[in-house]
Design a protein around this motif. Sequence first.
Motif, PDB file in Angstrom:
ATOM      1  N   TYR A 352       0.854  -1.184   0.000  1.00 30.59           N
ATOM      2  CA  TYR A 352       0.000   0.000   0.000  1.00 30.59           C
ATOM      3  C   TYR A 352       0.890   1.236   0.000  1.00 30.59           C
ATOM      4  O   TYR A 352       2.010   1.221   0.513  1.00 30.59           O
ATOM      5  N   PRO A 353       0.414   2.369  -0.549  1.00 30.14           N
ATOM      6  CA  PRO A 353       1.291   3.539  -0.715  1.00 30.14           C
ATOM      7  C   PRO A 353       1.397   4.455   0.493  1.00 30.14           C
ATOM      8  O   PRO A 353       2.178   5.404   0.483  1.00 30.14           O
ATOM      9  N   VAL A 354       0.646   4.179   1.561  1.00 32.08           N
ATOM     10  CA  VAL A 354       0.425   5.186   2.592  1.00 32.08           C
ATOM     11  C   VAL A 354       1.695   5.552   3.361  1.00 32.08           C
ATOM     12  O   VAL A 354       2.034   6.738   3.494  1.00 32.08           O
ATOM     13  N   LEU A 355       2.419   4.560   3.883  1.00 35.66           N
ATOM     14  CA  LEU A 355       3.603   4.899   4.663  1.00 35.66           C
ATOM     15  C   LEU A 355       4.738   5.399   3.763  1.00 35.66           C
ATOM     16  O   LEU A 355       5.559   6.215   4.191  1.00 35.66           O
ATOM     17  N   ARG A 356       4.768   4.943   2.520  1.00 33.39           N
ATOM     18  CA  ARG A 356       5.734   5.498   1.556  1.00 33.39           C
ATOM     19  C   ARG A 356       5.475   6.988   1.378  1.00 33.39           C
ATOM     20  O   ARG A 356       6.411   7.804   1.412  1.00 33.39           O
ATOM     21  N   HIS A 357       4.216   7.360   1.183  1.00 27.26           N
ATOM     22  CA  HIS A 357       3.878   8.788   1.076  1.00 27.26           C
ATOM     23  C   HIS A 357       4.235   9.535   2.360  1.00 27.26           C
ATOM     24  O   HIS A 357       4.779  10.650   2.313  1.00 27.26           O
ATOM     25  N   ALA A 358       3.921   8.934   3.507  1.00 30.20           N
ATOM     26  CA  ALA A 358       4.206   9.606   4.787  1.00 30.20           C
ATOM     27  C   ALA A 358       5.706   9.850   4.936  1.00 30.20           C
ATOM     28  O   ALA A 358       6.128  10.940   5.359  1.00 30.20           O
ATOM     29  N   ASN A 359       6.511   8.844   4.599  1.00 32.76           N
ATOM     30  CA  ASN A 359       7.967   9.020   4.674  1.00 32.76           C
ATOM     31  C   ASN A 359       8.435  10.109   3.723  1.00 32.76           C
ATOM     32  O   ASN A 359       9.275  10.943   4.074  1.00 32.76           O
ATOM     33  N   ASN A 360       7.909  10.104   2.498  1.00 29.34           N
ATOM     34  CA  ASN A 360       8.289  11.134   1.532  1.00 29.34           C
ATOM     35  C   ASN A 360       7.900  12.525   2.019  1.00 29.34           C
ATOM     36  O   ASN A 360       8.654  13.492   1.859  1.00 29.34           O
ATOM     37  N   LEU A 361       6.717  12.618   2.601  1.00 33.31           N
ATOM     38  CA  LEU A 361       6.228  13.932   3.040  1.00 33.31           C
ATOM     39  C   LEU A 361       7.049  14.501   4.187  1.00 33.31           C
ATOM     40  O   LEU A 361       7.019  15.713   4.424  1.00 33.31           O
ATOM     41  N   GLU A 362       7.792  13.651   4.897  1.00 34.73           N
ATOM     42  CA  GLU A 362       8.728  14.175   5.886  1.00 34.73           C
ATOM     43  C   GLU A 362       9.735  15.110   5.229  1.00 34.73           C
ATOM     44  O   GLU A 362      10.141  16.130   5.808  1.00 34.73           O
ATOM     45  N   SER A 363      10.164  14.773   4.014  1.00 36.29           N
ATOM     46  CA  SER A 363      11.084  15.640   3.267  1.00 36.29           C
ATOM     47  C   SER A 363      10.354  16.829   2.661  1.00 36.29           C
ATOM     48  O   SER A 363      10.840  17.956   2.695  1.00 36.29           O
ATOM     49  N   VAL A 364       9.180  16.567   2.095  1.00 35.98           N
ATOM     50  CA  VAL A 364       8.414  17.640   1.447  1.00 35.98           C
ATOM     51  C   VAL A 364       8.061  18.723   2.460  1.00 35.98           C
ATOM     52  O   VAL A 364       8.043  19.920   2.141  1.00 35.98           O
ATOM     53  N   LEU A 365       7.792  18.316   3.707  1.00 31.39           N
ATOM     54  CA  LEU A 365       7.490  19.277   4.769  1.00 31.39           C
ATOM     55  C   LEU A 365       8.667  20.207   5.031  1.00 31.39           C
ATOM     56  O   LEU A 365       8.484  21.376   5.403  1.00 31.39           O
ATOM     57  N   THR A 366       9.882  19.700   4.804  1.00 29.99           N
ATOM     58  CA  THR A 366      11.094  20.426   5.185  1.00 29.99           C
ATOM     59  C   THR A 366      11.736  21.179   4.040  1.00 29.99           C
ATOM     60  O   THR A 366      12.208  22.305   4.211  1.00 29.99           O
ATOM     61  N   TYR A 367      11.797  20.571   2.853  1.00 31.65           N
ATOM     62  CA  TYR A 367      12.567  21.236   1.794  1.00 31.65           C
ATOM     63  C   TYR A 367      11.808  22.395   1.158  1.00 31.65           C
ATOM     64  O   TYR A 367      10.616  22.520   1.327  1.00 31.65           O
TER      65      TYR A 367
END
Length: 389
Positions: A352-367
């Motif tokens: 499922y894509p959910v935790l992959r998205h959550a991990n990615n969004l950790e970077s998107v939140l910051t950069y």
Amino acid sequence: MTTQTVDELFAIDSLLLPEEREIAQTVRKFAAERLRPHVADWFESGTFPVRDLAPEFGKLGLFGMHLHGYGCAGTSATAYGIACLEIEAADSGARSMISVQGSLAMSAIYKYGTEEQKQRYLPGMAAGETLGCFGLTEPDFGSNPGGMRTRARQDGSDWVLNGSKMWITNGTVADIAIVWAQTDDRIRGFIVPTDSPGFTSREMHKKLSLRASITAELSFDDVRLPAEALLPDARGLAGPLGCLSEARFGIIFGSMGAARDCLESAIEYSQTRDVFEKKLAAYQLTQAKIADMAVELGKGQLLALHLGRLKDNGTLRPEQVSVGKLNNTREAIKIARECRTILGANGITLEYPVLRHANNLESVLTYEGTAEVHQLVIGQALTGSSAFR
């Protein structure tokens, strides 16, 4: 009983122009066929086939999409944002690659370059034949790029570049790097061919976020550049910050794509998962979570569209970009985390894509500016006082 999507709940489609609807459908179809079947494997292996996909992105017109001329598609800014949303619904790494190529590297040349530089580089970049990266962040200077230590000094008509950059998307596959450096005349930007003597790049590994994306560290050891490498119309920090505004705009839309994919996955899962002899979707707690997430997703999409219209009208201000980036990335990661709770143990797998998205969004939140930086931008606009120092 029939079900609705969040787009239908908020009548998002009614706010789009025919061209924007067509672009959304085209990019969504491309993402379904070329990205979704492979992205979990790319994420797990920490790879992304940039060279294979770049010509396909170029053929779709995704690189420098809202720039005009030089082989660029010349769409509206809103249409570009919608394309970012559909790409990031597949994976944030793919959207980051497109943002770096178009909103950062190409935008720098388009905004600050000479006509000769534009003619030389932009058509190949729009086609995905020439790849670019954007060197601003340094190991010790992220939120404060004005403190950068990378320096360029004049030697006759040439420039000699020394220093390093970090967290550079596409850094090991790029043909050219847009590098920002301190000079005797403030911060200046340079177009640096990556085959220049003294230029080295090293791919960064052991990431837990944006794994389906190439991230690199760049080093410059007496890299000699001709005078025509200088971007003449950028002086001071306003140059790179103007490019970052373009990238942040794409993130406002893109983060909502990741959130939408998480919510759609959670809803679908809840409709098929049996818990205590009835569907998970039939429980009040589940529906409360879904309703709250849908409201935040819809509000974020409406905000993105509003800012897109302002940008198309030429009235979008930097603090308004900060509003969008702060709100939508913050809400997207909340949605991803809440969706994980609906999927339970299955939510931690790449099935499922959910935790992959959550991990990615950790970077998107910051950069492209941390949440804290955007809070201070908004605070300064509302109070008239700078709290950065």
